[in-house]
Design an enzyme around this catalytic site. Structure first.
Site, short mmCIF file in Angstrom:
data_model
loop_
_atom_site.label_atom_id
_atom_site.label_comp_id
_atom_site.label_asym_id
_atom_site.label_seq_id
_atom_site.Cartn_x
_atom_site.Cartn_y
_atom_site.Cartn_z
N PRO A 131 0.81 -1.22 0.00
CA PRO A 131 0.00 0.00 0.00
C PRO A 131 0.85 1.27 0.00
O PRO A 131 0.34 2.35 -0.28
CB PRO A 131 -0.82 -0.11 1.29
N GLU B 129 1.40 -8.40 8.53
CA GLU B 129 1.62 -6.94 8.55
C GLU B 129 2.59 -6.49 7.46
O GLU B 129 2.91 -5.30 7.37
CB GLU B 129 2.15 -6.51 9.93
N ARG C 154 -0.71 -7.40 -20.91
CA ARG C 154 -1.54 -6.88 -22.01
C ARG C 154 -0.81 -5.87 -22.88
O ARG C 154 -1.23 -5.59 -23.99
CB ARG C 154 -2.80 -6.21 -21.45
N ASP D 228 -6.68 1.26 -26.80
CA ASP D 228 -6.66 2.51 -27.56
C ASP D 228 -7.36 3.60 -26.77
O ASP D 228 -6.86 4.71 -26.61
CB ASP D 228 -7.36 2.35 -28.91
C1 4G1 Z 1 -2.35 0.14 5.57
C2 4G1 Z 1 -3.20 -2.19 -0.73
C3 4G1 Z 1 -2.33 -1.21 5.32
C4 4G1 Z 1 -2.68 -3.13 0.13
C5 4G1 Z 1 -3.01 1.01 4.72
C6 4G1 Z 1 -2.80 -2.14 -2.03
C7 4G1 Z 1 -3.63 -0.86 3.35
C8 4G1 Z 1 -0.45 -4.76 -2.41
C9 4G1 Z 1 -1.34 -4.02 -1.62
C10 4G1 Z 1 -2.96 -1.71 4.22
C11 4G1 Z 1 -1.75 -4.07 -0.29
C12 4G1 Z 1 -3.65 0.49 3.60
C13 4G1 Z 1 -1.87 -3.07 -2.48
C14 4G1 Z 1 -2.98 -3.16 3.92
C15 4G1 Z 1 -1.18 -5.06 0.68
C16 4G1 Z 1 0.92 -6.67 3.85
C17 4G1 Z 1 -0.01 -7.82 3.57
C18 4G1 Z 1 0.29 -5.44 3.32
C19 4G1 Z 1 -1.23 -7.25 2.88
C20 4G1 Z 1 -1.18 -5.76 3.07
C21 4G1 Z 1 -4.36 1.40 2.64
C22 4G1 Z 1 -2.04 -5.40 4.29
N1 4G1 Z 1 -1.31 -3.21 -3.70
N2 4G1 Z 1 -1.69 -5.05 1.93
N3 4G1 Z 1 -2.09 -3.97 4.55
O1 4G1 Z 1 -3.75 -3.61 3.09
O2 4G1 Z 1 -0.29 -5.80 0.34
O3 4G1 Z 1 -0.49 -4.23 -3.65
#
Ligand code: 4G1
Length: 224
Positions: free
Chosen positions: A88, A115, A153, A167
């Site tokens: 995130p 986490e 893609r 496009d």
């Molecule tokens: C704090 C979002 C934590 C999350 C704030 C978009 C989200 C991977 C993504 C989280 C993840 C916000 C993503 C949250 C993601 C470790 C394991 C991180 C899952 C995890 C807004 C949990 N794009 N999230 N934490 O979702 O990996 O790619």
């Protein structure tokens, strides 16, 4: 293009490996996807790869050693791979970023759980952090699959016919509305122009609908 994916849930990737446009491109050798079970890099009989956070608090943190060993193993065959942590905290995935990444030969995608990973992995082993959006999800795997789909893609030959969706979005616009048979259903009719057979007028109408649609539903996409 080659993808290596580091994950605790390699089976999830059958969703893209076994079905649809990605699967076809793998068969055509335009793409390859290797998944790596992070637990195979654990140093204990329980196959743990996580531990409690320093400083206390809820949840578990993915440890440096298994991740680092896995990345180094991948780099033995693939020294130039770019390592991306789906997180995130990353740069937001966009059409433009997908296009840029599609020019590379090899990406390694690290999927977090719990986490997330020990910060020292991000400092030392990760080249780039990418996010698919601002919401909480349970793991990086869905993010990695979205990235693989969007990037793949953009690789020549992956899409069968030329792709009108691409496009449209390449112009920074939403798609125009689509209709198929029947011509009338419950008093709802297909716009007359689409039945006219006049392709130039149809193209102009669609272009106009794309612009209006974007203006109405996604003002933020209209280029400054
Ligand atoms: C704090 C979002 C934590 C999350 C704030 C978009 C989200 C991977 C993504 C989280 C993840 C916000 C993503 C949250 C993601 C470790 C394991 C991180 C899952 C995890 C807004 C949990 N794009 N999230 N934490 O979702 O990996 O790619």
């Amino acid at each position: 293009m080659h993808f290596d994916v580091i994950t605790l849930f390699p089976e999830m990737f059958s969703a893209i490996k076994d079905e649809g446009v990605i699967a076809r491109s793998i068969k055509k050798s335009l793409l390859s996807i290797n998944t790596w079970q992070l637990r195979d890099f654990s140093d204990n009989k329980h196959r743990n790869i996580d531990d409690a956070p320093y400083g206390g608090g809820a949840g578990m943190v993915m440890q440096v050693k298994p991740i680092r060993d896995c990345i180094n193993k991948i780099k033995q065959n693939n020294p130039k791979t770019k390592v991306i942590y789906l997180s995130p905290q990353g740069k937001k995935l966009s059409h433009n970023l997908a296009k840029e990444l599609s020019a590379l030969d090899s990406l390694t995608l690290l999927c977090g759980r719990y986490e997330g990973v020990d910060e020292r992995v991000i400092e030392h082993d990760v080249d780039m952090e990418i996010s698919i959006g601002d919401y909480v999800i349970s793991g990086g795997e869905l993010g990695a699959m979205v990235l693989i789909d969007a990037v793949s893609r953009q690789i020549p030959g992956v899409l069968g016919n030329q792709d009108s969706l691409n496009d449209s979005f390449a112009n920074g616009l939403l798609d125009y509305p689509h209709y198929t048979r029947p011509e009338v259903i419950n008093d709802q009719v297909v716009p007359e122009i689409l039945l006219s057979g006049h392709q130039a007028n149809i193209d102009a109408w669609r272009q106009d609908q794309s612009i209006q649609n974007t203006q109405k539903k996604r003002k933020d996409l209209i280029k400054k």
